[in-house]
Motif scaffolding. Structure first.
Motif, short mmCIF file in Angstrom:
data_model
loop_
_atom_site.label_atom_id
_atom_site.label_comp_id
_atom_site.label_asym_id
_atom_site.label_seq_id
_atom_site.Cartn_x
_atom_site.Cartn_y
_atom_site.Cartn_z
N ILE A 90 -7.17 20.64 26.64
CA ILE A 90 -7.32 21.84 25.80
C ILE A 90 -6.06 22.08 24.99
O ILE A 90 -6.11 22.40 23.79
CB ILE A 90 -7.65 23.07 26.68
CG1 ILE A 90 -9.05 22.92 27.28
CG2 ILE A 90 -7.54 24.35 25.86
CD1 ILE A 90 -9.40 24.01 28.27
N LEU A 91 -4.92 21.89 25.64
CA LEU A 91 -3.65 22.06 24.93
C LEU A 91 -3.52 21.05 23.79
O LEU A 91 -3.11 21.39 22.67
CB LEU A 91 -2.49 21.92 25.92
CG LEU A 91 -1.07 22.07 25.32
CD1 LEU A 91 -0.91 23.45 24.72
CD2 LEU A 91 -0.01 21.80 26.38
N LYS A 98 -4.64 22.84 15.55
CA LYS A 98 -3.62 23.55 14.78
C LYS A 98 -3.07 22.67 13.67
O LYS A 98 -2.91 23.10 12.51
CB LYS A 98 -2.51 24.00 15.71
CG LYS A 98 -1.45 24.86 15.03
CD LYS A 98 -0.41 25.33 16.05
CE LYS A 98 0.66 26.19 15.38
NZ LYS A 98 1.68 26.66 16.37
N LEU A 99 -2.83 21.36 14.03
CA LEU A 99 -2.32 20.41 13.04
C LEU A 99 -3.34 20.18 11.93
O LEU A 99 -3.00 20.17 10.74
CB LEU A 99 -1.95 19.09 13.73
CG LEU A 99 -1.35 18.00 12.83
CD1 LEU A 99 -0.05 18.49 12.19
CD2 LEU A 99 -1.12 16.72 13.62
N LYS A 100 -4.63 19.97 12.34
CA LYS A 100 -5.69 19.77 11.36
C LYS A 100 -5.85 20.99 10.47
O LYS A 100 -6.09 20.88 9.27
CB LYS A 100 -7.01 19.45 12.05
CG LYS A 100 -7.02 18.14 12.82
CD LYS A 100 -6.91 16.95 11.88
CE LYS A 100 -7.00 15.65 12.67
NZ LYS A 100 -6.85 14.46 11.80
N SER A 101 -5.75 22.15 11.10
CA SER A 101 -5.88 23.38 10.31
C SER A 101 -4.77 23.48 9.29
O SER A 101 -4.99 23.88 8.13
CB SER A 101 -5.86 24.59 11.26
OG SER A 101 -6.94 24.55 12.16
#
Length: 383
Positions: A90-91, A98-101
């Motif tokens: 999950i982490l 977060k990186l893709k976002s």
């Protein structure tokens, strides 16, 4: 008197009524005591067996409890490990998300900025053309659009289309009296694989009569056919508010075959698109041309063969007629010669008879009954 001996204690009774009763009582008592003893022993055995079973059950319960505790421990450990692994995943997923976002946000920002820049460029271009059109006459607007397309093509002529033909269509049709604006043709190894008839249409915002693109479809299709072009493209700035034509490239082949309407900014893209598509099918075109040429050769051979057959038949017929006529003339000549022959034979016979008669003539016969001739011959003899 009979005697009865007890097999258990060895006591002997005589068989009489008293002793028999005593014996029966003793037997009954013995049976009763034996039953009580058996019952007591049975209860004791059952109690022992029950106690052993209880002990066994307690042992099984203790064993199962131990196994259950071990399994619960293993389960808690497995759950802990799975939970830890899940938390790690999950982490990781959260970090990836977060990186893709962040990447998506950056791409969206970049695309948005690029789109905004392109939009500003298009707006500036639209504003330029609107301002440009407002300051020019209708004819000059059209000529400037043609010059714009020519300039755009010449920028890429050397690199993209070094062997292409792109010139003004100055050949006015004798049948319709019209002509297109530009003709594009390109070839590979001497074989033409693409040809496009272009028509450029524009008009000032101040023009009283507003034209539509479809007003020029029929004439453009006629020019395409008369100049033997495969495609027809209308480069148009007419109907500036039309969502259909503002899309850039509009296929109107549902009205006329292989016809498109484009905005000026799509001019080079349209040529490239059609040329690349045609190059992909060039090998099929070559095969088609070869087959067509073979068919033409076969057709020409068949035409020459039929022509030869017709001429030979005609000559044979005329020769046959002349031959028949010559045969007829020969037959007539033979008949004539036959008659001449018969005449000559008849003449020869007459000549022979005449010769015989001539040989038979003498002076005596000639002067017979002719005194004068006799006198003449007599005088000749004297001389």
């Amino acid at each position: 008197m009979a005697k009865i001996k007890c097999p258990k204690c060895g006591h002997v009774w005589e068989e009489n009524a008293v002793d028999l009763k005593q014996f029966q009582d003793a037997v009954n008592q013995a049976v009763t005591e034996r039953s009580k003893m058996i019952e007591k022993n049975t209860e004791l055995l059952m109690q022992q067996k029950f106690e052993r079973r209880v002990t066994e059950l307690h042992e099984e319960i203790a064993k199962l409890s131990t196994e259950l505790m071990n399994k619960e421990k293993d389960h808690r450990l497995a759950v802990q490990q799975a939970t830890q692994k899940r938390d790690e995943e999950i982490l990781k997923l959260n970090n990836d998300l977060k990186l893709k976002s962040q990447e998506a946000a950056l791409n969206i920002k970049t695309i948005k900025e690029q789109y905004q820049n392109e939009l500003k460029g298009k707006d500036a271009e639209i504003a330029f053309f609107k301002d440009f059109k407002a300051r020019m006459s209708t004819k000059l607007v059209g000529e400037t659009l043609e010059q714009h397309c020519m300039n755009e093509f010449n920028k890429l002529r050397t690199s993209a289309f070094p062997h292409a033909y792109f010139e003004k269509d100055n050949d006015v049709s004798k049948t319709s009296g019209s002509k297109g604006d530009f003709i594009f043709r390109d070839s590979v190894d001497g074989q033409e694989y693409i040809s496009i008839m272009f028509e450029m249409k524009n008009e000032s915002d101040t023009t009283a009569t507003k034209h539509k693109n479809e007003d020029f479809f029929k004439e453009l299709d006629k020019d395409r056919k008369e100049k033997h072009c495969e495609y027809a493209v209308l480069v148009s700035m007419l109907e500036p508010d039309s969502e259909l034509y503002n899309a850039g490239i509009t296929d109107v082949s549902y009205r006329y075959p292989k016809m498109y309407v484009i905005r000026p900014q799509c001019f080079i893209a349209m040529i490239t698109l059609l040329a690349n598509a045609a190059k992909n099918s060039l090998e099929y075109q070559r095969q088609l041309v070869e087959i067509k040429n073979q068919n033409i050769d076969i057709a020409n051979f068949e035409d020459r063969l039929l022509d030869f057959q017709e001429k030979f038949s005609s000559n044979y017929q005329r020769a046959g007629e002349k031959f028949a006529k010559a045969i007829e003339e020969i037959d007539k000549t033979i008949d004539h010669l036959q008659k001449v022959k018969e005449g000559l034979i008849s003449s020869e016979r007459n000549l022979r008879l005449a010769n015989d008669k001539a040989q038979d003539i003498t002076i005596r016969k000639l002067t017979h009954n002719n005194p004068t001739m006799k006198q003449k011959f007599a005088e000749l003899d004297k001389k």
